[in-house]
Design a protein around this motif. Structure first.
Motif, PDB file in Angstrom:
ATOM      1  N   SER A   1       0.807  -1.081   0.103  1.00  0.00           N
ATOM      2  CA  SER A   1      -0.197   0.295   0.141  1.00  0.00           C
ATOM      3  C   SER A   1       0.894   1.396   0.019  1.00  0.00           C
ATOM      4  O   SER A   1       2.279   1.443   0.804  1.00  0.00           O
ATOM      5  N   LYS A   2       0.665   2.144  -0.610  1.00  0.00           N
ATOM      6  CA  LYS A   2       1.024   3.597  -0.788  1.00  0.00           C
ATOM      7  C   LYS A   2       1.618   3.852   0.503  1.00  0.00           C
ATOM      8  O   LYS A   2       2.887   4.983   0.988  1.00  0.00           O
ATOM      9  N   ALA A   3       0.244   3.719   1.902  1.00  0.00           N
ATOM     10  CA  ALA A   3       0.784   4.679   2.719  1.00  0.00           C
ATOM     11  C   ALA A   3       1.972   4.050   4.054  1.00  0.00           C
ATOM     12  O   ALA A   3       2.507   4.674   4.120  1.00  0.00           O
ATOM     13  N   ALA A   4       2.112   2.839   2.811  1.00  0.00           N
ATOM     14  CA  ALA A   4       3.632   2.271   3.943  1.00  0.00           C
ATOM     15  C   ALA A   4       4.702   3.608   3.804  1.00  0.00           C
ATOM     16  O   ALA A   4       5.204   3.644   4.760  1.00  0.00           O
ATOM     17  N   ASN A   5       4.747   3.758   2.714  1.00  0.00           N
ATOM     18  CA  ASN A   5       5.709   4.504   2.224  1.00  0.00           C
ATOM     19  C   ASN A   5       6.182   5.767   3.307  1.00  0.00           C
ATOM     20  O   ASN A   5       6.456   6.925   2.868  1.00  0.00           O
ATOM     21  N   TYR A   6       4.741   5.991   3.585  1.00  0.00           N
ATOM     22  CA  TYR A   6       4.742   7.714   4.125  1.00  0.00           C
ATOM     23  C   TYR A   6       4.463   7.009   6.222  1.00  0.00           C
ATOM     24  O   TYR A   6       4.076   8.229   6.425  1.00  0.00           O
ATOM     25  N   ALA A   7       4.705   6.251   6.004  1.00  0.00           N
ATOM     26  CA  ALA A   7       4.804   5.805   7.900  1.00  0.00           C
ATOM     27  C   ALA A   7       5.245   7.107   8.477  1.00  0.00           C
ATOM     28  O   ALA A   7       4.935   7.209   9.497  1.00  0.00           O
ATOM     29  N   HIS A   8       6.410   7.261   8.094  1.00  0.00           N
ATOM     30  CA  HIS A   8       7.025   7.920   9.265  1.00  0.00           C
ATOM     31  C   HIS A   8       6.924   9.539   9.537  1.00  0.00           C
ATOM     32  O   HIS A   8       7.195  10.054  10.104  1.00  0.00           O
ATOM     33  N   GLN A   9       5.898   9.773   8.462  1.00  0.00           N
ATOM     34  CA  GLN A   9       5.406  10.981   8.583  1.00  0.00           C
ATOM     35  C   GLN A   9       4.116  11.429   9.122  1.00  0.00           C
ATOM     36  O   GLN A   9       3.861  12.091   9.292  1.00  0.00           O
ATOM     37  N   GLN A  10       3.792  10.331   9.782  1.00  0.00           N
ATOM     38  CA  GLN A  10       2.836   9.846  10.460  1.00  0.00           C
ATOM     39  C   GLN A  10       2.599  10.217  12.021  1.00  0.00           C
ATOM     40  O   GLN A  10       3.414   8.830  12.587  1.00  0.00           O
ATOM     41  N   LYS A  11       2.589  11.393  12.714  1.00  0.00           N
ATOM     42  CA  LYS A  11       3.321  11.423  13.993  1.00  0.00           C
ATOM     43  C   LYS A  11       1.787  11.545  14.812  1.00  0.00           C
ATOM     44  O   LYS A  11       1.536  11.949  16.023  1.00  0.00           O
ATOM     45  N   GLY A  12       0.476  11.312  14.372  1.00  0.00           N
ATOM     46  CA  GLY A  12      -1.171  11.544  15.387  1.00  0.00           C
ATOM     47  C   GLY A  12      -1.150  12.279  15.102  1.00  0.00           C
ATOM     48  O   GLY A  12      -0.901  13.749  14.716  1.00  0.00           O
TER      49      GLY A  12
END
Length: 587
Positions: free
Chosen positions: A294-305
């Motif tokens: 999933s594309k989401a995985a590539n941006y997981a590190h940007q997700q901070k809550g």
RNA sequence: GCGCGGUUAGCUCAGUUGGAUAGAGCGUUGGCCUCCGGAGCCAAAGGUCACAGGUUCGAAUCCUGUACCGCGCACCA
């Protein structure tokens, strides 16, 4: 109109024979043995009435036969079809109706009393409109025109994403190009906008402000670069839309939502409704959804809550973040606030024309509205699919990265706005198709645009020839019943009948949000005319020595021309009075 | 993996919301100008409506599954 009359008569028949109401269809059968109109009413009623369809059909037919001024013959056929043949007088009346209504023929005379908002294009103001925007723009424009004709009060809106990351990148790209203009060697950021238009904007900045920003800090130059970037890009977008004949009534700025605190108001509303929660990540998301691929995985590190909205309760895949941990709202928050304003502004029906690449937004917006206890059935989305551009039989590839883009304005310049419109509107919105540039340019019969326009020009010429011969059509006021009674050829009957279907075609195209139906109708109608014209060129000419016959046929041609003109102009396509012959190819 | 859209003649696409013998244009083949525009018309050939089940008087159309194509699946917009 004839179709409407038949519809009413069938309803009456059902009412008086069975004391029922049913949803039936009325077709114009292709097989002439099946009459002018055919209805499935009897078959639809079988379950309600508990009788065999043919028995029901006979009962309805009996009722219909009593209307002898409109209906000439009623037959029951096949499994229970009711085939209706109308009187010639009824068909002649449509000629009068068309001529009397003129440019307004096909438009609903009584308003629907409903306000509709159609949102389309809504391109980011970070660059010019290109081919990717074209289909949605033409479809949105055509749908708006059709709904207007169908009697709705239509507002056409363009939503401008004039705040956020993308426009900041634009500002920075402009600034870099600006420095470059003063001889500096620059390296563009990898996410910068590479297009040449950015250089043009930088030149404008240099012209207006000179070198005053060279020594300025980013906080100083950014607002200026952003403002001039938006101004110039929006100017370009407006110009492109104008040459393409696409109208916009209302420009809605995302920035205005921020200025008027619409987003914080929205968040407060959600909080009161208990729709928000603070978390590191969306509740209930499991690894199944957030897969590696999933594309989401590539941006997981940007997700901070941050603050999440419970969209999953309303059909979305998962809850969506609304406000980042740093307090900054995400794009979706603004988009929801924007859609809420559509409800606040009192629209009864809201249509978004989206590109297929934005279809993923639909469940979120619906969910967001339902979370506000708004009726999301009033929202409707038209997804236009991707278009492949073909030149010389080969697909033309584009990439934004290399600056290889084909602009909407280039397209119009290359093939003209009529051809562009026609070809984009010819196909159902939800199918992909190949746009053949070579075909669109060709001024010959392979090109449906010219085929159709040529038909209109041919009718116009016919009326001109009559005038030159001193036999001009005198108009509705002087049209006699005797002249109309001369229209007895089967092809004439067919054309009169088709013409009478036009208002129904308008309604169907409008309500189904499918403009292509209208163009298929045009091609069908014009085909009938070409056939008629060619078939009888030696034997039954429109302009003849028989004055009454000539009058009748000219009236028919005038009505056909009017119908075709209205059909095309409802889609924003011109209906020329005259077309120049193509130059002979030197061999 | 999931979601949305698609699959109909050699090619590009329609198919009136479940109806009668599945259509059009292009392309191919063969015809039609003493003529109001031949920029047109007529005819022929061309189909397992992706596949398999199901629903009913009746399915290209509705439901389920499968295959392939496109788009999407971000705290970018």
């Amino acid at each position: 109109m004839l179709h409407g009359q038949i519809d009413a008569l069938i309803k009456d028949a059902i009412q008086s024979a069975f004391n029922q109401a049913a949803e039936f269809t009325i077709d114009a059968p292709k097989n002439p043995e099946h009459g002018d109109f055919a209805t499935n009413a009897a078959m639809v009623l079988t379950k309600l009435v508990q009788k065999p369809p043919r028995v029901i059909a006979e009962a309805l037919a009996e009722q219909l036969r009593s209307h002898s001024q409109v209906i000439a013959k009623v037959e029951v056929a096949g499994p229970g079809f009711i085939n209706i043949t109308v009187t010639r007088e009824a068909l002649y009346q449509t000629v009068r109706d068309v001529l009397a209504a003129g440019d307004r023929f096909g438009q609903q005379e009584k308003p629907q009393g409903k306000k509709v908002l159609v949102e389309y294009v809504s391109a980011n103001p970070t660059g010019p409109l290109h081919l990717g925007h074209a289909r949605g723009a033409f479809v949105g424009d055509a749908v708006s025109r059709l709904l207007q004709a169908a009697g709705f009060a239509v507002t056409r809106e363009f939503y401008t994403n004039d705040v956020g990351n993308q426009v900041n990148i634009l500002a920075r790209s402009i600034y870099l190009r600006y420095r470059e203009l003063f001889g500096e060697n620059i390296t563009l950021d990898k996410d910068a906008y590479p297009g040449a238009y950015v250089i043009d904007i930088a030149k404008v900045l240099k012209e207006e402000d000179g070198d005053k920003w060279l020594t300025a800090s980013e906080d100083e130059w950014r607002p200026r670069c952003l403002a001039i970037g938006l101004r110039e890009n929006l100017k370009g977008i407006r110009e492109s839309l104008e040459i393409a004949g696409i109208q916009i009534d209302s420009w809605f700025s995302e920035g205005s939502l921020h200025e008027q605190n619409r987003i914080s108001e929205l968040i407060t509303s959600y909080r009161k409704l208990g729709m928000l929660y603070e978390a590191e990540r969306a509740e209930g998301t499991d690894e199944k959804i957030r897969r590696e691929d999933s594309k989401a995985a590539n941006y997981a590190h940007q997700q901070k809550g941050g603050t999440f909205l419970r969209t999953a309760q309303f059909g979305d895949e998962e809850d969506r973040i609304l406000v980042r941990a740093n307090g900054e709202p995400v794009y979706l928050a603004a988009d929801l606030a924007y859609h809420k304003t559509k409800f606040d502004r009192g629209f009864d029906w809201m249509i978004d024309v989206f590109g297929a690449d934005h279809s993923g937004h639909i469940p979120r917006i619906r969910a967001g509205m339902r979370a506000l206890e708004l009726d999301d059935k009033k929202l409707q989305f038209v997804c236009v699919q991707m278009v492949r551009l073909i030149r010389n039989g080969q697909e033309v590839k584009f990439s934004k990265r290399s600056g290889q883009i084909y602009l909407l304005s280039d397209l119009i310049e290359e093939i003209g706005s009529d051809a562009a419109r026609f070809i984009f509107l010819m196909r159902a919105p939800d199918t992909q198709f190949d746009f053949d540039l070579d075909l669109a340019i060709k001024q010959s019969s392979d090109n449906p645009v010219f085929y159709t326009q040529y038909g209109h020009a041919r009718m116009a010429t016919l009326l001109r020839r009559a005038e030159e011969a001193g036999k001009s059509f005198g108009g509705l006021a002087r049209l006699s019943d005797e002249a109309l009674a001369k229209l007895v050829l089967p092809e004439e009957r067919n054309m009169l009948k088709k013409m009478g279907l036009f208002p129904d075609v308008v309604m169907r195209s409008a309500l189904s949000l499918e403009p292509h139906r209208m163009l298929h109708y045009c091609q069908d109608l014009i085909g009938e005319f070409h056939t008629y014209f060619t078939k009888y060129r030696h034997t039954e000419r429109v302009i003849s020595d028989d004055a009454l016959l000539t009058e009748g046929r000219l009236a028919m041609v005038a009505a056909l021309k009017q119908t075709l003109h209205n059909a095309l102009s409802l889609l924003g396509i011109s209906a020329p009075e005259y077309m120049h012959a193509p130059e002979e190819k030197a061999e």
